[in-house]
Enzyme design. Structure first.
Site, PDB file in Angstrom:
ATOM      1  CD  GLU A   1      -3.112  -1.360   2.554  1.00 46.58           C
ATOM      2  OE1 GLU A   1      -2.689  -0.358   3.291  1.00 46.58           O
ATOM      3  OE2 GLU A   1      -3.677  -2.274   2.418  1.00 46.58           O
TER       4      GLU A   1
ATOM      5  CD  GLU B   1      -4.423  -7.693   1.681  1.00 50.14           C
ATOM      6  OE1 GLU B   1      -5.572  -7.248   2.238  1.00 50.14           O
ATOM      7  OE2 GLU B   1      -3.235  -7.605   1.964  1.00 50.14           O
TER       8      GLU B   1
END
Ligand code: XIL
Length: 373
Positions: free
Chosen positions: A161, A277
């Protein structure tokens, strides 16, 4: 046998049948067999699963998965809570579980803005660390952690991220990697990422190395920025094997076009794409994406999650996503769910293929059918 003993044996038998039924729909096909010619399939494992406190979840993982990621235990805060303290036990347990059950072990994650202690960015007096000192600290952490699992963890989310939805590099005050190392000089803007990949490779030359992020399938600007990042790392001769699309979705997103855009453009850089995810939020009112500062189980609990209508919509959305993934299977190496069953999902609601009681849901059967067609 006395009456009392007979009753005890009978009730034990009933209990046992119940427990056996609870063992994760043992009569259904294993996802890893269903997808054996397409991609690896797995889930994020939490500590109760790995340590034997949640045997039903462990049974699902052992039966259905051939890859796994630790949900939390290798994040900086957990594995390296104090400057000179590493806590290996939880991560070691995860890796041992993977080895025992023949799961491809993914490490998550070496550099991230969240779940990283404050001290990482400060000197002993509590002042913001210098750029050089932070790089030394990053190197030490990566060499130590990836080195500890050398040869056993097969792929690492090296950087997690690092981009905003706008495509700009994330400038986060809580995890100021970019702010301290990269900001201010355009020639250094990727330095925190580039060095992380360099050192991860040094720590374990065999391990695959990944960049991982959310909303790549939602924001074209963010996806384009990830493409640019991969090209940059490659231009520097650094190893990067894949990009992880987290894919924290919802009943109305991502769109087929958004997902195809991400799969096509990321794969065009020559790396593998992986879904890292996967879950689908069933709540109507909940934050989009995966900003961990906004998500918690309370804020997302929803009485409608279990209704037949919601489960039907969930199954439809999963089928839509898997249909796209199957069409792009040549570019996709792995699909990992973020969790094992709804009972322990980080977002609450009903986002996975197995329910609160470890049983396969309508969405499970719909996904299996889509794969078999
Ligand atoms: C989540 C875990 O599931 C939670 O248990 C924890 O409290 C917060 O982090 N993106 C990621 C994951 O890369 O590490 C996050 O995991 C979910 C969003």
């Amino acid at each position: 046998m006395s009456m009392q003993k007979t009753i005890t044996v009978a009730s034990l038998a009933i209990l046992w049948t119940g427990a056996a039924q609870g063992l994760a729909g043992q009569n259904v096909p294993a996802l890893k067999d269903v997808f054996k010619d397409t991609f690896l399939i797995g889930g994020a494992l939490n500590r109760p699963l790995v340590t034997g406190k949640d045997p039903n979840a462990a049974a699902i993982a052992a039966k259905h998965f051939n890859t796994a990621t630790p949900e939390n235990d290798l994040k900086w805060q957990l594995v390296h809570p104090q400057p000179n303290q590493y806590n290996w036990e939880p991560g070691d347990g995860f890796v041992a579980f993977c080895e025992k059950n023949k799961l491809f072990a993914v490490g998550h994650c070496l550099v991230w803005h969240a779940q990283t202690p404050r001290w990482v960015f400060q000197d002993e007096a509590g002042n913001t660390l210098t750029r050089d000192a932070l790089l030394v600290r990053m190197k030490d952490h990566i060499m130590t952690v990836a080195g500890h699992y050398r040869g056993r963890i097969k792929g690492w989310d090296v950087v997690n991220e690092a981009l905003n939805d706008s495509g700009a590099l994330r400038d986060d005050a809580r995890g100021p990697w970019f702010r301290i190392i990269g900001q201010g000089d355009p020639n250094k803007k990727y330095d925190h990422i580039e060095n992380a990949f360099r050192w991860a490779h040094e720590a374990d030359p065999e391990a695959e190395l990944y960049y991982n992020d959310y909303n790549l399938e939602v924001s074209k600007a963010k996806c384009d920025a990830a493409v640019a990042l991969v090209k940059y790392l490659k231009s520097k001769g650094l190893r990067i094997d894949g990009v992880g699309i987290q894919l924290h979705g919802g009943l109305t997103y991502p769109s087929v076009q958004g997902l195809e855009y991400a799969l096509t453009n990321l794969a065009a850089t020559g790396v593998k794409v992986m879904i890292t995810e996967l879950d689908i939020r069933t709540q109507n009112r909940a934050p989009r994406g995966a900003d961990v500062s906004q998500v918690n189980r309370q804020s997302t609990s929803d009485a409608n999650a279990a209704t037949a209508e919601t489960q039907k919509r969930l199954a439809d959305k999963y089928v839509e996503i898997f249909s796209v993934l199957l069409q792009h299977k040549k570019d996709i190496s792995r699909v990992t769910f973020w969790g094992v069953c709804d009972k322990t999902s980080w977002i609450g609601g009903s986002p996975l293929l197995f329910d609160q009681n470890y049983e396969p849901k309508e969405a499970f059967f719909a996904v299996v059918k889509a794969a078999q067609q």
